[in-house]
Scaffold this active site. Structure first.
Site, mmCIF file in Angstrom:
data_model
loop_
_atom_site.group_PDB
_atom_site.id
_atom_site.type_symbol
_atom_site.label_atom_id
_atom_site.label_comp_id
_atom_site.label_asym_id
_atom_site.label_seq_id
_atom_site.Cartn_x
_atom_site.Cartn_y
_atom_site.Cartn_z
ATOM 1 N N HIS A 149 0.837 -1.203 0.000
ATOM 2 C CA HIS A 149 0.000 0.000 0.000
ATOM 3 C C HIS A 149 0.864 1.243 0.000
ATOM 4 O O HIS A 149 2.053 1.189 0.331
ATOM 5 C CB HIS A 149 -0.917 0.012 1.227
ATOM 6 N N HIS A 206 5.136 6.426 -1.622
ATOM 7 C CA HIS A 206 5.753 5.204 -2.139
ATOM 8 C C HIS A 206 5.044 3.971 -1.579
ATOM 9 O O HIS A 206 4.329 4.055 -0.574
ATOM 10 C CB HIS A 206 7.233 5.155 -1.759
#
Length: 258
Positions: A117, A206
Site C-alpha cells: 500500500h 511510495h
C-alpha cells in the site's frame, strides 16, 4: 469476532469486585428466609466491552522478523494509519519481491511486505473509543477529494526514523504527486485536529516492497541498479487511487473518492 490485535482499557477494581462471590459461611437466620438472588443471577454475568476481550501483549521481536515497535504496545493503544492499497499491480510487485529476495540472498535477508500500500499518514495511536469518531472525521474531510489513475515508477531505499529497518520501495510517479498531495492535505488536517503528527514533510509517496533489519542503506543503494533491472522486466505499475482506507488495529474503513 473478538478484537485481537490491540487491547482496550482493563476494568476497574470496583467493577471486578462486583463479580466476586462471597466466600463467608452463612450466618444463622432466625426467620429462615431464602437467600435473595444476586444481581448476577437476575441479570446474567456482566458483558465485557469489546476491548476487554484482549489480553496484554508482550512484544517479542523474534516473533516478527526482528522488528522493533516504534511505540510501546499498551492496553488501549490501537496502531492506526491511512493508506491507498496497491491492488492494481499486486501480482507484478509480488513477482518482483520473489526475484529480489532470491537475487540478494547471499548479501542480506530480505522480507516481503505483506500489505502492499501507499501510506498517507504516519502510524499513530488512537484509543478504542476514538476510532469511530476519527473515521467519521476522516470521511467528512475526504468528501470532496477526487480519485485518479496513477502509476509507480522506479525504486528508492528508505529507513524508518529509528533506523532499525531499511526498505526497498516503489515511489509514486512524479507526474501524480500534486494530485496525491491534494488528498493528503485534508488527512493531515484531521491528524492535527486530533493532536496527532501529520505526514512527513516533504511527503515521499511510495509503496514499500521489501525490508530488512538494521540500517542497510549503503548496501542496498549499491544494489539499486541490479534491482531496478528486475523491476523493469515488469509492465507499467498502475495504482488506482479511487479509495482511501483507514486501518486501526483489526478494523479497516474505506472511503470512496469522487
Amino acid at each position: 469476532m473478538a478484537l485481537v490485535d490491540y487491547g482496550g482499557s482493563s476494568s476497574s477494581a470496583s467493577e471486578d469486585e462486583e463479580l466476586i462471590e462471597s466466600t463467608h459461611p452463612p450466618t444463622m437466620v432466625a426467620l429462615k428466609r431464602p437467600a435473595l438472588p444476586t444481581a448476577a443471577a437476575l441479570l446474567g454475568p456482566k458483558k465485557p466491552k469489546p476491548e476487554e476481550f484482549v489480553e496484554d501483549v508482550v512484544d517479542d521481536p523474534a516473533l516478527h522478523g526482528g522488528r522493533i515497535r516504534s511505540f510501546k504496545h499498551e492496553r488501549g493503544n490501537w496502531a492506526t494509519y491511512v493508506y491507498v492499497p496497491a491492488t492494481a499491480c499486486v501480482d507484478q510487485l509480488e513477482e518482483f519481491q520473489t526475484e529480489a529476495i532470491s537475487n540478494l540472498s547471499s548479501d542480506l535477508e530480505l522480507q516481503p511486505n505483506e500489505s502492499l500500500h501507499l501510506s498517507l499518514s504516519r502510524t499513530v495511536v488512537l484509543q478504542y473509543h476514538q476510532i469511530d469518531e476519527f473515521s467519521r472525521s476522516l470521511q467528512a474531510a475526504l468528501n470532496s477529494s477526487a480519485g485518479f489513475a496513477a502509476t509507480l515508477k522506479g525504486l528508492r531505499i528508505y529507513t524508518n526514523e529509528e533506523r532499525t529497518r531499511t526498505f526497498i520501495a516503489a515511489p509514486l510517479d512524479a507526474a501524480f504527486v500534486e494530485k496525491m498531495t491534494a488528498i493528503l492535505q485534508p488527512i493531515d488536517q484531521v491528524m492535527l485536529d486530533y493532536r496527532l503528527q501529520p505526514f512527513y514533510d516533504p511527503a515521499s509517496f511510495h509503496v514499500s516492497l521489501l525490508w530488512c533489519v538494521g540500517d542497510q542503506q549503503t548496501l542496498l543503494n549499491s544494489k539499486l541498479a541490479e534491482l531496478q533491472e528486475l523491476l523493469e522486466d515488469q509492465d507499467t505499475l498502475p495504482l488506482a487511487v479511487n479509495k482511501v482506507h483507514l486501518k486501526s488495529g483489526n478494523k479497516d474503513f474505506a472511503y470512496i473518492l469522487k
